[in-house]
Design an enzyme around this catalytic site. Structure first.
Site, PDB file in Angstrom:
ATOM      1  N   ARG A 239       0.841  -1.202   0.000  1.00 24.06           N
ATOM      2  CA  ARG A 239       0.000   0.000   0.000  1.00 24.06           C
ATOM      3  C   ARG A 239       0.869   1.242   0.000  1.00 24.06           C
ATOM      4  O   ARG A 239       2.082   1.151   0.219  1.00 24.06           O
ATOM      5  CB  ARG A 239      -0.905  -0.030   1.232  1.00 24.06           C
ATOM      6  CG  ARG A 239      -0.093  -0.261   2.488  1.00 24.06           C
ATOM      7  CD  ARG A 239      -0.927  -0.655   3.700  1.00 24.06           C
ATOM      8  NE  ARG A 239      -0.992  -2.078   3.959  1.00 24.06           N
ATOM      9  CZ  ARG A 239      -2.041  -2.676   4.521  1.00 24.06           C
ATOM     10  NH1 ARG A 239      -3.089  -1.979   4.885  1.00 24.06           N
ATOM     11  NH2 ARG A 239      -2.054  -3.973   4.723  1.00 24.06           N
TER      12      ARG A 239
ATOM     13  N   ASP B  99      -2.831   4.206   4.342  1.00 24.01           N
ATOM     14  CA  ASP B  99      -2.579   2.779   4.588  1.00 24.01           C
ATOM     15  C   ASP B  99      -3.676   1.920   3.964  1.00 24.01           C
ATOM     16  O   ASP B  99      -3.544   0.696   3.917  1.00 24.01           O
ATOM     17  CB  ASP B  99      -2.478   2.489   6.091  1.00 24.01           C
ATOM     18  CG  ASP B  99      -3.688   2.990   6.852  1.00 24.01           C
ATOM     19  OD1 ASP B  99      -4.004   4.191   6.743  1.00 24.01           O
ATOM     20  OD2 ASP B  99      -4.341   2.176   7.533  1.00 24.01           O
TER      21      ASP B  99
HETATM   22  P1  AMP Z   1      -7.955   0.198   9.672  1.00 23.13           P
HETATM   23  O1  AMP Z   1      -8.917   1.214  10.159  1.00 23.13           O
HETATM   24  O2  AMP Z   1      -8.506  -1.174   9.585  1.00 23.13           O
HETATM   25  O3  AMP Z   1      -7.221   0.610   8.450  1.00 23.13           O
HETATM   26  O4  AMP Z   1      -6.854   0.068  10.826  1.00 23.13           O
HETATM   27  C1  AMP Z   1      -5.913   1.060  11.130  1.00 23.13           C
HETATM   28  C2  AMP Z   1      -4.834   0.481  12.011  1.00 23.13           C
HETATM   29  O5  AMP Z   1      -5.369   0.083  13.266  1.00 23.13           O
HETATM   30  C3  AMP Z   1      -4.166  -0.738  11.438  1.00 23.13           C
HETATM   31  O6  AMP Z   1      -2.826  -0.703  11.796  1.00 23.13           O
HETATM   32  C4  AMP Z   1      -4.897  -1.853  12.114  1.00 23.13           C
HETATM   33  O7  AMP Z   1      -4.182  -3.051  12.115  1.00 23.13           O
HETATM   34  C5  AMP Z   1      -5.086  -1.292  13.508  1.00 23.13           C
HETATM   35  N1  AMP Z   1      -6.203  -1.919  14.214  1.00 23.13           N
HETATM   36  C6  AMP Z   1      -7.505  -1.798  13.941  1.00 23.13           C
HETATM   37  N2  AMP Z   1      -8.255  -2.534  14.796  1.00 23.13           N
HETATM   38  C7  AMP Z   1      -7.411  -3.144  15.650  1.00 23.13           C
HETATM   39  C8  AMP Z   1      -7.552  -4.025  16.763  1.00 23.13           C
HETATM   40  N3  AMP Z   1      -8.749  -4.451  17.174  1.00 23.13           N
HETATM   41  N4  AMP Z   1      -6.427  -4.430  17.384  1.00 23.13           N
HETATM   42  C9  AMP Z   1      -5.237  -4.019  16.978  1.00 23.13           C
HETATM   43  N5  AMP Z   1      -5.020  -3.197  15.960  1.00 23.13           N
HETATM   44  C10 AMP Z   1      -6.089  -2.746  15.292  1.00 23.13           C
HETATM   45 MG    MG Z   2      -6.547  -0.645   7.036  1.00 22.23          MG
END
Ligand code: AMP
Ligand code: MG
Length: 485
Positions: free
Chosen positions: A180, A249
């Protein structure tokens, strides 16, 4: 320990990158996993044997009996404009699987438990958010939009603590890769020595081998990503899709849609539509998507500067030259796509005006984005249909029709284009929510039905007519999506 053979054909080239780019991690398996969905079409496409016991073990996170090297990827990213070190905090790569014809796919377990990048999070996912991803990613695939796909979904009754208690889910996400914009930002900010160069060479070899040997590899790569992403967002706009969290990301290098958190589909045409509860300023609203994409591409350009030219000023000039092409390329794509939706010849000077006039009336009258185009299609087909062209469009419709009838390509050609570019059935937010709610109460009827409906979104089927309509205003006005981790 006994190691079993997995039904996958893994060979993970990503692990040849410097170790700063990943950390080996083992999934935290589900207790008493219940298989909800196994995507048999996708299994076939990936040439994976349906060895149900092994698949169940591995895809529910029980990997330690197998010879697998599972890992989480490092990346950074701008989230709502703020730069953060991120990484797979709740996803673990099983590996890169090679199909019978040697196509490479990342298989990743989402909700697989903590990794080195989890920060304060539990690394897990609620079954609700994974049901959503399963349904919408598959719908996007059948809408012919580049996307991550969902191979399987398992649940367990392990409690997941969010705004309330949910059950736990693990989804297997399949993508050509998870590289990404944020991976390049990570290399640029935190990399050592040649890490950025290593990553570029790796990415080009894996995804864009035709670029090898070109004069300025970093610049050509940037141009390629920009074009792929513009094509992707054009497709989103075509079907009224709002991604909702276009952080760097979540912008894939190969132009696939991924990260189905707070995404939603627009019903009434309003360019300002935003459903995500955390997007208070409308940064990722429907109409902002192309602008934000450009911002994200600029972030990629900034990361690549040292590879574009060792003379920073020269690198900036070269990157700027390319970025200057963004807006005209976007407009070109947009009007071409809109012309297709209306069966027009994009190269004709009249087309742009016809498109613009329609959008103005649609917005002023809050017309349904999907159904308006469907109604126009059936009108031009001269077929009686339950969706009628709204009367506020009568005057516009007459001149549009008259215009098409004067063109060389004519009605037949117009209908073909319209049919291909206007979905009849899109995942309506109220239906998706109802299906998920029912599923969490062990009633999968609506969820299964929607999976069927969205397999053939460009074809009207009478038996699915109840799924054509937008929700009542009250639902629409109060609807909010959540990042849903
Ligand atoms: P996203 O909104 O899915 O793009 O996530 C943004 C960041 O937060 C990424 O690094 C994810 O891996 C991390 N993240 C989201 N939810 C969790 C969770 N429940 N535990 C750990 N990391 C999380
Ligand atoms: Mg993500």
């Amino acid at each position: 320990m006994h190691t079993k053979k997995s039904p996958f054909n893994f060979s993970s080239t990503y692990l040849n990158l410097p170790s700063i780019f990943y950390s080996l991690s083992t999934p935290e398996r589900l207790d008493n996993p219940e298989l909800l969905y196994l995507n048999e079409d996708l299994l076939k496409e990936l040439s994976i044997e349906k060895e149900i016991n092994q698949l169940t073990e591995i895809l529910s996170g029980y990997t330690t009996n197998y010879e697998l090297k599972t890992y989480a990827q490092a990346y950074a990213g701008h989230q709502f404009g703020h730069f953060n070190m991120l990484g797979d905090g709740r996803a673990i790569l099983l590996g890169e699987h090679l199909t019978a014809n040697n196509t490479r796919y990342d298989l990743q377990l989402k909700g697989a438990g903590r990794t080195n990048y989890s920060r304060g999070g539990d690394g897990k996912a609620t079954i609700n958010s994974m049901l959503r991803e399963y349904l919408i990613s598959e719908a996007m695939h059948h809408l012919n939009i580049a996307t991550s796909r969902s191979l399987s979904l398992f649940k367990s009754n392990e409690p997941i603590y969010r705004d309330k208690i949910y059950e736990r889910g693990i989804l297997c996400r399949v993508m050509k890769s998870h590289l990404r914009v944020g991976t390049f930002q990570f290399a640029a900010y935190f990399g050592k020595e040649n890490n950025l160069e290593n990553l570029l060479e790796y990415t080009v070899k894996r995804h864009f081998p035709k670029l090898i040997g070109c004069e300025n590899l970093a610049l050509s790569f940037l141009e390629k990503v920009m074009q792929l992403q513009i094509n992707l967002v054009t497709d989103w706009v075509r079907v009224g899709f709002i991604h909702g969290v276009m952080n760097t990301d979540n912008v894939s290098i190969i132009g696939e849609t991924f990260d189905y958190g707070p995404c939603a589909f627009m019903n009434s045409y309003n360019p300002k539509t935003v459903f995500s509860s955390i997007d208070v300023n409308g940064r990722y609203s429907f109409e902002n998507q192309p602008k934000i994409l450009m911002w994200n591409i600029i972030k990629l350009a900034e990361s690549l500067l040292p590879l574009i030219d060792s003379d920073t000023n020269k690198a900036i000039l070269l990157a700027q030259d390319l970025i200057n092409k963004y807006q005209p390329t976007w407009e070109n794509n947009f009007y071409k796509m809109m012309s297709n939706k209306l069966g027009l010849d994009f190269s004709a000077i009249e087309s742009k005006k016809i498109v613009d006039e329609l959008l103005v009336i649609m917005e002023a009258n809050k017309l349904d984005y999907t159904n308006t185009f469907t109604a126009l299609y059936f009108y031009l087909l001269e077929k009686d249909f339950i969706l009628k062209v709204p009367s506020v469009l009568n005057e516009w419709r007459d001149s549009w029709e008259k215009y098409i009838k004067t063109t060389k390509e004519g009605v037949k050609n117009a209908l073909q284009k319209m049919q291909k570019n206007n979905p009849v059935f899109i995942p309506r937010n109220h239906l998706v929510e109802e299906a998920i709610l029912n599923a969490t109460n062990k009633n999968y009827l609506l969820f299964n039905k929607l999976l069927e409906v969205y397999k053939n979104p460009y074809l009207y089927q009478e038996k699915y007519k109840e799924f054509l309509y937008r929700p009542i205003n009250e639902f629409e006005n109060n609807y909010q999506t959540f990042c849903g981790t």
